[in-house]
Design an enzyme around this catalytic site. Structure first.
Site, PDB file in Angstrom:
ATOM      1  N   CYS A   1      -5.722  52.557 -14.423  1.00  0.00           N
ATOM      2  CA  CYS A   1      -4.771  52.500 -13.788  1.00  0.00           C
ATOM      3  C   CYS A   1      -3.430  53.151 -14.290  1.00  0.00           C
ATOM      4  CB  CYS A   1      -4.303  50.905 -13.339  1.00  0.00           C
ATOM      5  SG  CYS A   1      -2.862  50.819 -12.184  1.00  0.00           S
TER       6      CYS A   1
ATOM      7  N   GLU B   1     -15.530  48.049 -12.046  1.00  0.00           N
ATOM      8  CA  GLU B   1     -16.223  46.935 -11.606  1.00  0.00           C
ATOM      9  C   GLU B   1     -15.821  46.390 -10.192  1.00  0.00           C
ATOM     10  OE1 GLU B   1     -16.352  45.041 -16.095  1.00  0.00           O
ATOM     11  OE2 GLU B   1     -14.418  44.909 -15.100  1.00  0.00           O
TER      12      GLU B   1
ATOM     13  N   GLU C   1      -4.609  51.023  -8.554  1.00  0.00           N
ATOM     14  CA  GLU C   1      -3.332  50.747  -7.789  1.00  0.00           C
ATOM     15  C   GLU C   1      -3.934  51.340  -6.360  1.00  0.00           C
ATOM     16  OE1 GLU C   1      -1.063  50.470  -5.193  1.00  0.00           O
ATOM     17  OE2 GLU C   1      -0.265  49.514  -6.821  1.00  0.00           O
TER      18      GLU C   1
ATOM     19  N   CYS D   1      -8.560  37.752 -12.300  1.00  0.00           N
ATOM     20  CA  CYS D   1      -7.261  38.475 -12.272  1.00  0.00           C
ATOM     21  C   CYS D   1      -6.766  39.060 -13.401  1.00  0.00           C
ATOM     22  CB  CYS D   1      -6.120  37.923 -11.430  1.00  0.00           C
ATOM     23  SG  CYS D   1      -6.353  37.356  -9.674  1.00  0.00           S
TER      24      CYS D   1
ATOM     25  N   CYS E   1     -14.123  41.886  -4.278  1.00  0.00           N
ATOM     26  CA  CYS E   1     -12.949  42.389  -4.914  1.00  0.00           C
ATOM     27  C   CYS E   1     -13.120  43.780  -5.164  1.00  0.00           C
ATOM     28  CB  CYS E   1     -12.575  41.665  -6.090  1.00  0.00           C
ATOM     29  SG  CYS E   1     -10.790  42.008  -6.740  1.00  0.00           S
TER      30      CYS E   1
ATOM     31  N   CYS F   1      -2.289  43.218 -17.782  1.00  0.00           N
ATOM     32  CA  CYS F   1      -3.712  43.731 -17.118  1.00  0.00           C
ATOM     33  C   CYS F   1      -4.267  44.532 -17.893  1.00  0.00           C
ATOM     34  CB  CYS F   1      -3.161  44.229 -15.832  1.00  0.00           C
ATOM     35  SG  CYS F   1      -4.548  45.027 -15.028  1.00  0.00           S
TER      36      CYS F   1
ATOM     37  N   CYS G   1       0.858  47.649 -16.287  1.00  0.00           N
ATOM     38  CA  CYS G   1       1.383  46.508 -16.525  1.00  0.00           C
ATOM     39  C   CYS G   1       0.754  45.784 -17.698  1.00  0.00           C
ATOM     40  CB  CYS G   1       0.747  45.577 -15.230  1.00  0.00           C
ATOM     41  SG  CYS G   1       1.488  45.875 -13.634  1.00  0.00           S
TER      42      CYS G   1
END
Length: 343
Positions: free
Chosen positions: A110, A90, A156, A328, A103, A117, A114
């Protein structure tokens, strides 16, 4: 499937042109067609011979891929979903007065894990190549209106540095999009080996996902802390000059009851002392099965005040696109099952 011309440099395009029986200077011509004129088919490259164009078509295509889905937030933010092989990624368009920011995603999923997230929760599914990264700039409706880009989408960026570096070159090179590096920010958790490469090999702005100044607490939510400690990350950054045009900022998502005490503010001030930087305080967007909630505005304002009293410039970032899961930490690369576009 034909190979994509999108994402290639003039030198690579020169070699491809030679294979097609074209002169090597045609590489620069092809680059101009791709990145300046933004054509969608090889047939539009009218200053190349017809025979050369036909030869190119045998093995290559421009390679712009349209989005598979788009959703529009009530605040005007738009989330575009792109299919990349068997995966989906996305990109988010964020309008704000005279700025229109993209963005950008750099990976499908990833590796960093985290816990707050949604992208990290899905695991890692592959790196995006430069074509897939640049495609996000070209295939959205606002492609010609973009003013800024932040590599803060899925993935990342420094875990995919070679492809991201190539994309940044295309974005900032005179033969590419010709953007100033000041228009681009790369956000990272702090992959130390490639962070040093980024600081040496790029002039784009840097944003570091910090979220907690205490190593043990940070590791609790961000497993990468164990491999690349925040102390070492900040020590490296302090070796570079951020007093002129290049900026460094630190992203700090505020969780109620976890990282917003006076002790956290004091430790953050101590950690960043002597570094010309900004701390962006981010509102946490609640996700399932997570122990902490969203801090009230008053808590965020009090925390900002503590940082500013300690000499740290701090801002509270406005939340955008939360109703379409574009804010976010919410990107997950999923199709919208309700409709093609939410208005």
């Amino acid at each position: 499937m034909k190979e994509r011309l999108l994402g290639k440099t003039p030198e690579e395009l020169a070699a491809i042109a030679k294979e097609a029986g074209l002169p090597s200077f045609a590489g620069k011509q092809i680059a101009r067609w791709l990145y300046v004129n933004r054509i969608s088919s090889i047939g539009e490259m009218t200053n190349l011979s017809k025979a050369g164009r036909e030869a190119l078509k045998e093995s290559y295509e421009v390679g712009i891929r349209p989005p598979a889905d788009v959703q529009t937030s009530k605040d005007g933010t738009r989330k575009y979903l792109f299919e990349v092989g068997d995966n989906a990624i996305e990109a988010v368009m964020i309008p704000d007065a005279e700025r229109i920011t993209l963005c950008v995603s750099s990976q499908a999923g990833c590796k960093m894990g985290c816990k707050f997230c949604m992208t990290g929760r899905q695991g890692f599914h592959g790196n995006l190549d430069a074509a897939d990264i640049i495609n996000q700039f070209f295939a959205i409706d606002e492609a010609g209106e973009l003013t800024n880009a932040v590599f803060m989408g899925m993935g990342e960026p420094l875990d995919n540095w070679d492809n991201v570096k190539r994309a940044l070159e295309i974005i900032t090179a005179p033969w590419g999009l010709a953007w100033s590096p000041k228009r681009v920010t790369l956000s990272t958790i702090g992959v130390l080996p490639n962070l040093k490469r980024f600081l040496e090999e790029s002039k784009c702005h840097l944003a570091v996902s910090l979220h907690n100044p205490f190593p043990a607490e940070r590791e609790e939510m961000m497993p990468a802390q164990k491999a690349w400690s925040l102390t070492e990350i900040v020590r490296l950054i302090k070796q570079y000059d951020f007093t002129s045009q290049r900026r460094v900022s630190f992203e700090y998502t505020v969780f109620e009851g976890w990282n917003n005490t006076p002790a956290h503010a004091e430790a953050l001030v101590k950690l960043l002392r002597g570094l010309e930087c900004r701390v962006n305080l981010i509102r946490f967007h609640k996700i399932p099965d997570f122990p902490y909630g969203t801090a009230p505005d008053t808590v965020m304002e009090e925390f900002r005040s503590k940082l500013e009293k300690g000499g740290i410039t701090a801002t509270i970032r406005a939340s955008r696109g939360e109703d379409i899961f574009a804010a976010c930490g919410l990107l997950a690369g999923k199709h919208n099952n309700n409709s093609h576009e939410n208005q």
